[in-house]
Design an enzyme around this catalytic site. Structure first.
Site, PDB file in Angstrom:
ATOM      1  N   HIS A  49     -75.336  -4.651 -10.028  1.00  0.00           N
ATOM      2  CA  HIS A  49     -74.515  -3.834 -10.929  1.00  0.00           C
ATOM      3  C   HIS A  49     -73.058  -3.972 -10.471  1.00  0.00           C
ATOM      4  O   HIS A  49     -72.805  -4.171  -9.277  1.00  0.00           O
ATOM      5  CB  HIS A  49     -74.981  -2.381 -10.775  1.00  0.00           C
ATOM      6  CG  HIS A  49     -74.388  -1.410 -11.744  1.00  0.00           C
ATOM      7  ND1 HIS A  49     -73.133  -0.889 -11.587  1.00  0.00           N
ATOM      8  CD2 HIS A  49     -74.892  -0.843 -12.870  1.00  0.00           C
ATOM      9  CE1 HIS A  49     -72.889  -0.038 -12.572  1.00  0.00           C
ATOM     10  NE2 HIS A  49     -73.937   0.007 -13.365  1.00  0.00           N
ATOM     11  N   ASP A  89     -78.665  -0.604  -2.670  1.00  0.00           N
ATOM     12  CA  ASP A  89     -78.306   0.189  -3.843  1.00  0.00           C
ATOM     13  C   ASP A  89     -79.613   0.669  -4.472  1.00  0.00           C
ATOM     14  O   ASP A  89     -80.332  -0.117  -5.098  1.00  0.00           O
ATOM     15  CB  ASP A  89     -77.502  -0.694  -4.808  1.00  0.00           C
ATOM     16  CG  ASP A  89     -77.199   0.010  -6.115  1.00  0.00           C
ATOM     17  OD1 ASP A  89     -77.669   1.146  -6.315  1.00  0.00           O
ATOM     18  OD2 ASP A  89     -76.486  -0.584  -6.953  1.00  0.00           O
ATOM     19  N   GLN A 130     -81.618   2.458  -9.021  1.00  0.00           N
ATOM     20  CA  GLN A 130     -82.737   2.266  -9.961  1.00  0.00           C
ATOM     21  C   GLN A 130     -84.086   2.289  -9.265  1.00  0.00           C
ATOM     22  O   GLN A 130     -85.091   1.894  -9.873  1.00  0.00           O
ATOM     23  CB  GLN A 130     -82.565   0.929 -10.716  1.00  0.00           C
ATOM     24  CG  GLN A 130     -81.314   0.840 -11.562  1.00  0.00           C
ATOM     25  CD  GLN A 130     -81.348   1.725 -12.803  1.00  0.00           C
ATOM     26  OE1 GLN A 130     -82.412   2.197 -13.215  1.00  0.00           O
ATOM     27  NE2 GLN A 130     -80.202   1.949 -13.400  1.00  0.00           N
ATOM     28  N   LYS A 160     -79.841   9.714 -12.460  1.00  0.00           N
ATOM     29  CA  LYS A 160     -80.879   8.747 -12.850  1.00  0.00           C
ATOM     30  C   LYS A 160     -82.247   9.176 -12.314  1.00  0.00           C
ATOM     31  O   LYS A 160     -83.246   8.500 -12.494  1.00  0.00           O
ATOM     32  CB  LYS A 160     -80.516   7.358 -12.319  1.00  0.00           C
ATOM     33  CG  LYS A 160     -79.247   6.788 -12.971  1.00  0.00           C
ATOM     34  CD  LYS A 160     -78.945   5.418 -12.458  1.00  0.00           C
ATOM     35  CE  LYS A 160     -77.546   4.962 -12.762  1.00  0.00           C
ATOM     36  NZ  LYS A 160     -77.320   4.556 -14.147  1.00  0.00           N
ATOM     37  N   CYS A 218     -73.349  -3.482 -17.295  1.00  0.00           N
ATOM     38  CA  CYS A 218     -72.538  -3.569 -16.057  1.00  0.00           C
ATOM     39  C   CYS A 218     -73.052  -4.662 -15.135  1.00  0.00           C
ATOM     40  O   CYS A 218     -73.016  -4.508 -13.899  1.00  0.00           O
ATOM     41  CB  CYS A 218     -72.485  -2.233 -15.318  1.00  0.00           C
ATOM     42  SG  CYS A 218     -71.645  -0.949 -16.230  1.00  0.00           S
TER      43      CYS A 218
HETATM   44  N1  PLP Z   1     -76.229   0.585  -9.185  1.00  0.00           N
HETATM   45  C1  PLP Z   1     -77.149   0.368 -10.137  1.00  0.00           C
HETATM   46  C2  PLP Z   1     -78.258  -0.599  -9.889  1.00  0.00           C
HETATM   47  C3  PLP Z   1     -77.056   1.052 -11.347  1.00  0.00           C
HETATM   48  O1  PLP Z   1     -77.962   0.852 -12.306  1.00  0.00           O
HETATM   49  C4  PLP Z   1     -75.989   1.957 -11.545  1.00  0.00           C
HETATM   50  C5  PLP Z   1     -75.819   2.643 -12.845  1.00  0.00           C
HETATM   51  O2  PLP Z   1     -76.290   2.197 -13.857  1.00  0.00           O
HETATM   52  C6  PLP Z   1     -75.074   2.158 -10.509  1.00  0.00           C
HETATM   53  C7  PLP Z   1     -75.236   1.452  -9.339  1.00  0.00           C
HETATM   54  C8  PLP Z   1     -73.948   3.125 -10.645  1.00  0.00           C
HETATM   55  O3  PLP Z   1     -74.424   4.410 -10.792  1.00  0.00           O
HETATM   56  P1  PLP Z   1     -73.425   5.608 -11.202  1.00  0.00           P
HETATM   57  O4  PLP Z   1     -72.744   5.150 -12.451  1.00  0.00           O
HETATM   58  O5  PLP Z   1     -74.320   6.766 -11.408  1.00  0.00           O
HETATM   59  O6  PLP Z   1     -72.480   5.797 -10.068  1.00  0.00           O
END
Ligand code: PLP
Length: 405
Positions: free
Chosen positions: A121, A198, A201, A224, A362
């Site tokens: 992401h 990270d 998900q 999430k 993203c």
């Molecule tokens: N990392 C992953 C894999 C994500 O799917 C997302 C959000 O879609 C993020 C990071 C960023 O999360 P946030 O926008 O809640 O900070």
């Protein structure tokens, strides 16, 4: 699992959209909230609201205790050793920015290297890129196969004596691939590099044990995970966090402030400048308790069956291309219908009451890898049903009919 009982816990799911029962399949972007979480937020504001850590009065002490209890719940949820290793942030993005800044200041110099993967992401690419720019370091990228799995042999070849850290997603938000993070961490540690996982998900689908993974950092977002927006977590190993400088300056993160020199508070407060989002931290705790009462294993088993069913049904549609067919996956499907723009598909589904996401999710470098501009993404959560998977397939077929492909 009694899915109807679970669905009844989520008030928004009884809504109709354009006169049709909503089919919410945009869970990768954000999840809906159970009543328990909504009630907690109201109760916190109605009964326990006062700024934390700085008050001697009753309400402030109650709010502080609730906030620190939430930290302990997150510690247990991730099986971290210590509460001090749990830093509350505004989300996964803030958590990764914190790690990238503070780690970069302490550990990264000119010529050093950071490894990321092509499926990250933007939140797990850009903060490292910004840090590399500041420090004169560079990014190296793990490639993937067409099925959306990391090429582990290529990963091994990316290490050099200059490699400082690997930043890797546990689960791809676009492909649904579950990465072999334990193995990734083992290889990185053997090469003397640190690892940030990270988990934005993963935590809502897979039980996570940061001590078993042996990761150095782990980041996730509350929203999430059926919790509130505006709250997230950075887990960091204590010895590592102890060595890092703070990211942001302000109240609460200091010990003694003098114009000549300021000293910093102990962990975890050193990394929590300003008024913390204590209300949503307690909301996140409530979401974690909800998940644990449903049972992470039960959720995993139900979601695995639902994912398998949805995949089989989707694969039966002529003229569909599914991106990401990894063996280990969650119920996140990126797809394209031949000859139909993903936005058009998304709009037809919307009119049928089906909420999906369209675009790059993203993950622009991943789109580039596949040579496409975007996809339709349907992402399932614990309250989705087999009938909803059928409705998604019907919707896709209807789009094909309307566009006569
Ligand atoms: N990392 C992953 C894999 C994500 O799917 C997302 C959000 O879609 C993020 C990071 C960023 O999360 P946030 O926008 O809640 O900070």
């Amino acid at each position: 699992m009694d899915i109807q009982k679970i669905r009844d816990d989520f008030p928004i799911l009884s809504q109709k959209v354009y006169g049709k029962p909503i089919v919410y399949l945009d869970n990768g972007a954000t999840t809906q909230k159970p009543k328990a979480v909504l009630d907690t937020l109201v109760r916190m504001y109605a009964e326990q609201n006062a700024n934390i850590h700085r008050g001697v009065h009753f309400l402030s002490e109650q709010a502080t205790e609730a906030y620190e209890n939430a930290r302990r719940t997150v510690r247990d949820f991730l099986n971290a050793e210590l509460s001090q290793e749990i830093i509350f942030t505004s989300g996964a993005t803030a958590a990764i920015n914190l790690a990238a800044f503070s780690y970069g200041e302490r550990y990264v110099g000119a010529g050093d290297e950071i490894i990321v993967s092509v499926m990250e992401h933007h939140s797990n690419i850009v903060p490292w890129q910004m840090m590399c720019e500041r420090k004169g370091a560079s990014l190296k990228v793990i490639p993937i196969s067409d099925s959306g799995e990391l090429l582990m042999e290529e990963y091994g070849k990316l290490f050099s004596p200059k490699t400082r850290l690997v930043a890797i997603t546990h689960v791809s938000n676009t492909l649904g691939t579950v990465n072999p993070v334990k193995e990734i961490i083992r290889i990185a540690h053997e090469a003397g590099a640190h690892v940030l996982v990270d988990g934005a998900q993963s935590v809502q689908h897979i039980p996570v044990d940061v001590q078993d993974l042996a990761c150095d950092f782990f980041a996730f977002s509350g929203h999430k995970l059926y919790g509130p927006t505006g709250i997230g977590v950075l887990y960091g190993r204590r010895e590592l966090l102890d060595e890092l400088p703070p990211w942001q300056g302000g109240g609460d993160m200091v010990d003694c402030v003098r114009f000549e020199q300021t000293t910093y508070n102990e962990l975890p407060f050193k990394f929590e400048a300003g008024t913390a989002n204590y209300i949503d931290a307690v909301g996140l705790e409530s979401a974690i308790r909800y998940l644990l009462s449903a049972g992470m294993e039960e959720i995993g088993a139900y979601e695995a069956a639902l994912t398998q069913y949805a995949l089989e049904q989707l694969q039966q549609i002529d003229g569909i291309r599914i991106f990401g067919t990894a063996k280990h996956r969650t119920g996140t499907f990126s797809l394209l219908l031949d000859g139909i723009h993903p936005y058009d598909t998304g709009m037809i589904l919307d009119k049928m009451g089906i909420a999906v996401r369209t675009g790059t999710h993203c993950t622009q470098p991943l789109m580039q890898r596949y040579g496409i501009e975007g996809t339709v993404r349907a992402s399932f959560a614990l309250y989705n049903t087999f009938e909803e998977a059928d409705r998604l397939c019907e919707g896709l077929k209807k789009a094909q009919k309307l566009f006569k492909t």
